[in-house]
Design an enzyme around this catalytic site. Structure first.
Site, PDB file in Angstrom:
ATOM      1  N   LYS A  22     -34.650  14.745 -10.950  1.00  0.00           N
ATOM      2  CA  LYS A  22     -33.478  15.392 -10.020  1.00  0.00           C
ATOM      3  C   LYS A  22     -32.290  16.104 -10.598  1.00  0.00           C
ATOM      4  CE  LYS A  22     -30.420  11.940  -9.338  1.00  0.00           C
ATOM      5  NZ  LYS A  22     -28.985  12.194  -9.613  1.00  0.00           N
ATOM      6  N   ASN A  23     -31.757  15.400 -11.953  1.00  0.00           N
ATOM      7  CA  ASN A  23     -30.718  16.114 -12.485  1.00  0.00           C
ATOM      8  C   ASN A  23     -30.871  17.416 -13.228  1.00  0.00           C
ATOM      9  OD1 ASN A  23     -29.317  13.914 -11.658  1.00  0.00           O
ATOM     10  ND2 ASN A  23     -29.163  13.029 -13.704  1.00  0.00           N
ATOM     11  N   CYS A 116     -16.442   7.753  -7.822  1.00  0.00           N
ATOM     12  CA  CYS A 116     -17.941   7.412  -7.349  1.00  0.00           C
ATOM     13  C   CYS A 116     -18.004   5.920  -7.337  1.00  0.00           C
ATOM     14  CB  CYS A 116     -19.028   8.142  -8.332  1.00  0.00           C
ATOM     15  SG  CYS A 116     -19.399   7.066  -9.665  1.00  0.00           S
ATOM     16  N   ARG A 121     -14.825   9.765 -11.857  1.00  0.00           N
ATOM     17  CA  ARG A 121     -15.675  10.700 -13.073  1.00  0.00           C
ATOM     18  C   ARG A 121     -15.220  11.955 -12.635  1.00  0.00           C
ATOM     19  NH1 ARG A 121     -21.592  10.166 -10.790  1.00  0.00           N
ATOM     20  NH2 ARG A 121     -22.026  11.688 -12.536  1.00  0.00           N
ATOM     21  N   ASP A 305     -28.026   6.439 -17.659  1.00  0.00           N
ATOM     22  CA  ASP A 305     -28.946   6.428 -16.456  1.00  0.00           C
ATOM     23  C   ASP A 305     -30.011   5.298 -16.662  1.00  0.00           C
ATOM     24  OD1 ASP A 305     -27.308   7.978 -15.318  1.00  0.00           O
ATOM     25  OD2 ASP A 305     -28.591   9.950 -15.572  1.00  0.00           O
ATOM     26  N   ARG A 397     -31.673   8.836  -3.017  1.00  0.00           N
ATOM     27  CA  ARG A 397     -30.930   9.798  -3.443  1.00  0.00           C
ATOM     28  C   ARG A 397     -31.724  10.534  -4.621  1.00  0.00           C
ATOM     29  NH1 ARG A 397     -24.673   9.589  -4.536  1.00  0.00           N
ATOM     30  NH2 ARG A 397     -25.339  11.579  -5.068  1.00  0.00           N
TER      31      ARG A 397
HETATM   32  N1  EPU Z   1     -16.258  13.728 -18.283  1.00  0.00           N
HETATM   33  C1  EPU Z   1     -14.732  13.812 -18.233  1.00  0.00           C
HETATM   34  N2  EPU Z   1     -14.372  15.112 -17.614  1.00  0.00           N
HETATM   35  C2  EPU Z   1     -15.081  16.095 -17.063  1.00  0.00           C
HETATM   36  C3  EPU Z   1     -16.572  15.569 -16.984  1.00  0.00           C
HETATM   37  C4  EPU Z   1     -17.059  14.386 -17.604  1.00  0.00           C
HETATM   38  O1  EPU Z   1     -14.035  13.045 -18.693  1.00  0.00           O
HETATM   39  O2  EPU Z   1     -14.832  17.084 -16.521  1.00  0.00           O
HETATM   40  C5  EPU Z   1     -16.587  12.481 -18.619  1.00  0.00           C
HETATM   41  C6  EPU Z   1     -17.149  11.659 -17.656  1.00  0.00           C
HETATM   42  O3  EPU Z   1     -16.375  10.582 -16.974  1.00  0.00           O
HETATM   43  C7  EPU Z   1     -18.168  10.774 -18.633  1.00  0.00           C
HETATM   44  C8  EPU Z   1     -18.763  11.839 -19.478  1.00  0.00           C
HETATM   45  O4  EPU Z   1     -17.722  12.700 -19.639  1.00  0.00           O
HETATM   46  O5  EPU Z   1     -17.551   9.713 -19.191  1.00  0.00           O
HETATM   47  C9  EPU Z   1     -20.036  12.539 -19.421  1.00  0.00           C
HETATM   48  O6  EPU Z   1     -20.029  12.820 -18.099  1.00  0.00           O
HETATM   49  P1  EPU Z   1     -20.905  14.072 -17.496  1.00  0.00           P
HETATM   50  O7  EPU Z   1     -20.038  15.296 -17.301  1.00  0.00           O
HETATM   51  O8  EPU Z   1     -22.063  14.204 -18.740  1.00  0.00           O
HETATM   52  O9  EPU Z   1     -21.851  13.389 -16.255  1.00  0.00           O
HETATM   53  P2  EPU Z   1     -22.217  14.480 -15.057  1.00  0.00           P
HETATM   54  O10 EPU Z   1     -22.561  15.731 -15.253  1.00  0.00           O
HETATM   55  O11 EPU Z   1     -21.080  14.367 -13.862  1.00  0.00           O
HETATM   56  C10 EPU Z   1     -24.661  13.836 -15.242  1.00  0.00           C
HETATM   57  C11 EPU Z   1     -25.914  13.403 -14.439  1.00  0.00           C
HETATM   58  C12 EPU Z   1     -25.430  11.688 -14.237  1.00  0.00           C
HETATM   59  C13 EPU Z   1     -25.574  11.170 -15.717  1.00  0.00           C
HETATM   60  C14 EPU Z   1     -24.338  11.966 -16.659  1.00  0.00           C
HETATM   61  C15 EPU Z   1     -24.424  11.426 -17.854  1.00  0.00           C
HETATM   62  C16 EPU Z   1     -26.115  15.055 -12.727  1.00  0.00           C
HETATM   63  C17 EPU Z   1     -26.013  15.472 -11.434  1.00  0.00           C
HETATM   64  N3  EPU Z   1     -25.827  13.912 -12.970  1.00  0.00           N
HETATM   65  O12 EPU Z   1     -23.619  13.552 -14.590  1.00  0.00           O
HETATM   66  O13 EPU Z   1     -26.764  11.301 -13.631  1.00  0.00           O
HETATM   67  O14 EPU Z   1     -25.291   9.767 -15.538  1.00  0.00           O
HETATM   68  O15 EPU Z   1     -24.708  13.175 -16.424  1.00  0.00           O
HETATM   69  O16 EPU Z   1     -25.590  11.781 -18.446  1.00  0.00           O
HETATM   70  O17 EPU Z   1     -26.938  15.521 -13.838  1.00  0.00           O
HETATM   71  C18 EPU Z   1     -27.643   9.526 -12.255  1.00  0.00           C
HETATM   72  O18 EPU Z   1     -28.498  10.421 -12.270  1.00  0.00           O
HETATM   73  O19 EPU Z   1     -27.610   8.558 -11.693  1.00  0.00           O
HETATM   74  C19 EPU Z   1     -26.386  10.126 -12.593  1.00  0.00           C
HETATM   75  C20 EPU Z   1     -25.323   9.511 -12.478  1.00  0.00           C
END
Ligand code: EPU
Length: 421
Positions: A22-23, A116, A121, A305, A397
């Site tokens: 998915k991701n 979320c 986030r 995850d 989802r």
């Molecule tokens: N963060 C910030 N600022 C930002 C972006 C992220 O502080 O602008 C922080 C977040 O709060 C977190 C850390 O950085 O503490 C990592 O977040 P990341 O940006 O890597 O997460 P994401 O891209 O929003 C993706 C996956 C998530 C998964 C995370 C971590 C997708 C669509 N989602 O989210 O997947 O948990 O990476 O590996 O790729 C799930 O599939 O259940 C899911 C939540």
């Protein structure tokens, strides 16, 4: 709304195939906004987040055809650079359209994703880095309004390694003027796959799979096809289903190399893992699982995850252990629900201390987010009696018909529809 009825205690056996990730698809799909023409993406999972992204891309003018895991995205008719709240509120990954739209069209208006289910986030890293590339970014009435004549290459160091920010930036930088260097870039397999896909479209990216990415912007990118990787979290959830029910199963999972950290933790818990070509086997028959601590971290560490699923498994292990989430420190909403099934888990700050118990007992439990739902289903498979897992739209989802996969392995799990769930 649907719910699951799970009669626990059934042994699992047999082989199931892991679906596409998915991701990874959620990043590959918006990447096509960078080109004009027909892109085919194979092994796309049939899950609701993908349908949400299809709706959003269709709104932008992309023609999307999705059949049996093959997604064709024709980007010739893109005529809109605005992602409205109704799409973004359903799925935070919608923010992935920001980088490509801004870079290709010089303008994007994208609804700000809210908090979320388990807490804030932020997307500050996405916005700050686009600003550093010369974008003018304003926040107005819940929308990000981004403008740039032409994004310019920049050196961007992420204070926190972020999957989404790395993906967004990589897409934006591929059509920018000059070189962008991202340090402390995410190395998750989904990001590596996105980088390789961009290269197939004509992007110039060095350092793929490392924390330093060098992207030389180019004037045009071209349509490309891609075979998506398999979903490491679905793989882990299925293996946990076997472990928690003391069973022996096989999963067809060619991308098992993305999953070494979790496989190693299964071994630490006493389960036997064997790998033969594309097939991963887990043997947990008659296993008295050992309690094993976990600290989530960025790839190649133990993924956040898989945190909730691991906690469910450990609730039936033989001792005491601690599961700490270093990525999302609040991601423990599901714990009170597991405790309603008889687990003994205490959460302090970003850690859950899990005292293994001999058995779980069925109850009605409520899903609060995707991985939380998975942990409740897993606990239900092991609990005595009929567990009802409500609000499984969270699960839908991100898991492709998980009940069919679990049923094929011998679980007793049924979906029921009804407004009151
Ligand atoms: N963060 C910030 N600022 C930002 C972006 C992220 O502080 O602008 C922080 C977040 O709060 C977190 C850390 O950085 O503490 C990592 O977040 P990341 O940006 O890597 O997460 P994401 O891209 O929003 C993706 C996956 C998530 C998964 C995370 C971590 C997708 C669509 N989602 O989210 O997947 O948990 O990476 O590996 O790729 C799930 O599939 O259940 C899911 C939540």
């Amino acid at each position: 709304m649907d719910k699951f009825l799970i009669t626990g205690g059934k042994k699992l056996s047999g082989t199931v195939k892991v679906s596409g990730a998915k991701n990874s698809s959620l990043a590959l799909m918006p990447a096509t906004l960078l080109n004009s023409g027909s892109n085919i993406q194979f092994n796309t999972p049939e899950v609701n987040d993908i349908y949400t992204m299809i709706k959003l891309l269709t709104h932008l003018g992309v023609e999307c055809v999705f059949e049996n895991g093959t997604l064709t995205l024709n980007t010739k008719g893109i005529n809109n650079q605005e992602a409205p709240y109704e799409h973004v509120k359903k799925m935070r990954a919608s923010v992935y359209v920001l980088g490509p739209l801004l870079s290709r069209y010089g303008y994007a208006k994208v609804s700000l994703p809210g908090g979320c289910a388990w807490g804030p986030r932020p997307i500050n890293l996405h916005l700050e880095s686009l600003k550093k590339m010369g974008a003018d970014i304003q926040l107005e009435e819940g929308y990000i309004i981004a403008k740039a004549n032409k994004l310019k290459g920049a050196h961007i160091n992420f204070d926190i390694s972020s999957v989404g920010a790395t993906g967004n930036l990589m897409m934006a930088a591929s059509l920018a003027k000059g070189e962008t260097i991202i340090t402390n870039a995410a190395m998750e397999p989904e990001i590596t796959q996105l980088a390789e896909y961009l290269v197939n479209m004509g992007a110039k990216i060095n350092g793929i799979g490392t924390p330093i990415l060098e992207i030389e912007g180019t004037d045009e990118l071209y349509p490309a096809n891609v075979k998506n990787i398999c979903d490491r979290i679905e793989a882990g959830t299925l293996l946990t289903a076997a472990a928690i029910t003391k069973s022996k199963i096989k999963i067809v999972y060619p991308d098992y190399k993305h999953f070494r950290a979790v496989l190693s933790k299964f071994e630490d818990s006493g389960a036997k893992i064997t790998i033969d070509k594309d097939v991963v086997s887990i043997d947990a028959e008659n296993l008295e699982a050992l309690s094993v601590d976990v600290n989530t971290s960025i790839y190649p560490g133990f993924p956040t995850d898989m945190q909730a699923q691991w906690t469910a498994y450990m609730s039936l292990a033989g001792g005491i252990c601690k599961v700490t989430d270093n990525i999302y420190t609040d991601r423990f909403n599901y714990v009170p629900e597991l405790n309603r099934l008889g687990a003994d888990i205490q959460v302090t700050n970003n850690s859950a201390v899990i005292k293994g118990t001999k058995k779980l007992r069925a109850a009605k439990v409520m899903s609060t987010d995707l991985r939380a739902s998975a942990s409740l289903v897993l606990a239900g498979l092991a609990a005595e009696g009929v567990t009802e897992v409500l609000r499984i739209y969270h699960l839908d989802r991100g898991y492709q018909r998980i009940e069919e996969k679990l049923s094929a392995l011998g679980a007793d799990i049924k979906r029921e529809s009804g407004a009151e769930f």
